[in-house]
Design a protein around this motif. Sequence first.
Motif, short mmCIF file in Angstrom:
data_model
loop_
_atom_site.label_atom_id
_atom_site.label_comp_id
_atom_site.label_asym_id
_atom_site.label_seq_id
_atom_site.Cartn_x
_atom_site.Cartn_y
_atom_site.Cartn_z
N UNK B 36 31.33 -24.43 16.53
CA UNK B 36 31.11 -23.06 16.09
C UNK B 36 30.63 -22.24 17.29
N UNK B 38 28.54 -18.58 18.30
CA UNK B 38 27.66 -17.52 17.80
C UNK B 38 27.52 -16.46 18.87
N UNK B 42 25.10 -12.10 15.75
CA UNK B 42 26.13 -12.35 14.74
C UNK B 42 25.96 -13.73 14.13
N UNK B 43 26.68 -13.96 13.06
CA UNK B 43 26.69 -15.28 12.45
C UNK B 43 27.58 -16.24 13.22
N UNK B 44 27.75 -17.43 12.68
CA UNK B 44 28.56 -18.45 13.33
C UNK B 44 30.01 -18.32 12.90
N UNK B 46 33.78 -20.38 13.12
CA UNK B 46 34.41 -21.66 13.41
C UNK B 46 35.43 -21.50 14.53
N UNK B 49 38.04 -27.61 14.38
CA UNK B 49 37.47 -28.77 13.69
C UNK B 49 38.41 -29.97 13.80
N UNK B 90 27.89 -24.21 19.23
CA UNK B 90 27.26 -25.30 18.50
C UNK B 90 28.28 -26.33 18.09
N UNK B 100 27.15 -31.23 4.12
CA UNK B 100 26.09 -30.75 5.01
C UNK B 100 26.56 -30.80 6.46
N UNK B 101 26.36 -29.70 7.14
CA UNK B 101 26.64 -29.67 8.57
C UNK B 101 25.36 -29.98 9.33
N UNK B 103 23.89 -29.75 12.96
CA UNK B 103 24.20 -29.03 14.20
C UNK B 103 23.48 -29.63 15.39
#
Lengths: 115, 113
Positions: B36, B38, B42-44, B46, B49, B90, B100-101, B103
Motif C-alpha cells: 500500500x 500513503x 491521505x489514506x492508504x 493499494x 497484491x 507499507x 486482517x491486514x 502491516x
Amino acid sequence: DSGVTQTPKHLITATGQRVTLRCSPRSGDLSVYWYQQSLDQGLQFLIQYYNGEERAKGNILERFSAQQFPDLHSELNLSSLELGDSALYFCASSVAAGVRTDTQYFGPGTRLTVL
Amino acid sequence: AQSVTQLGSHVSVSEGALVLLRCNYSSSVPPYLFWYVQYPNQGLQLLLKYTTGATLVKGINGFEAEFKKSETSFHLTKPSAHMSDAAEYFCAVTLSYTDKLIFGTGTRLQVFP
C-alpha cells in the motif's frame, strides 16, 4: 478518491472524554475495518464488521467499541480517552468477508488529538 | 504467527533511479501479500497484491513486486523513480483464514531531482 468517507477529518478533545468516529463504506461493500495509525504502534487492525455483525477483533482496547448499522455505515466509539489514544484512525471497506483476495479500500482517516 | 518486516524506514533516490523497497514476511501458511502507498495527509491506496499464481505482480504507477518463497521476500521495485512517488509505503500480509491486514512499519521514500 477511494469512495470510503470518514468524518470528522480532525478531532481535538481532552483526556477522559468520549468521541465517535464515523465511516461510510463504498457503495456495495459489506465489510468495514477499523485501523489505528500512531507513531508508537504503527498501523494496527482494530476490528472488522461484516453486514452488521462483528467478524474479527484485533488490538482493540476495552475502552473502544464499534458497530455497523443497517445502512452499513460504521461508528467507532472511543471513551475515557488518554493521551496515547492520539492517532490517525482509518476505516476501510471491502465487498465481502473471509476472502483474503478481497481488496480493502481505505478512507482518508480521522486525526484524533487528545490534550 | 504472521508478521512483516520492512528494512529501512527511509529510502532516498534520485529522480530516474531504481526504487527498491524491501519487505520480508513470516508466515506458517501461504501468505497473501500487499503493498500500500500513503501520500501525505491521505489514506492508504493499494499498489499491488500477491495471492496465488504468477510470482511477479504488476501494480499501478509502474510498480511491481516479486514473491520469493525461498527468501520469504516481497520487495517492491520501480525502474525509474518520479517525484510523485514520494510517499510512505507499507507492506502487509493477511493472517490465515481472516481478512486482517498485518502491516509493516512503513518505508518513507524521498525522491530528489
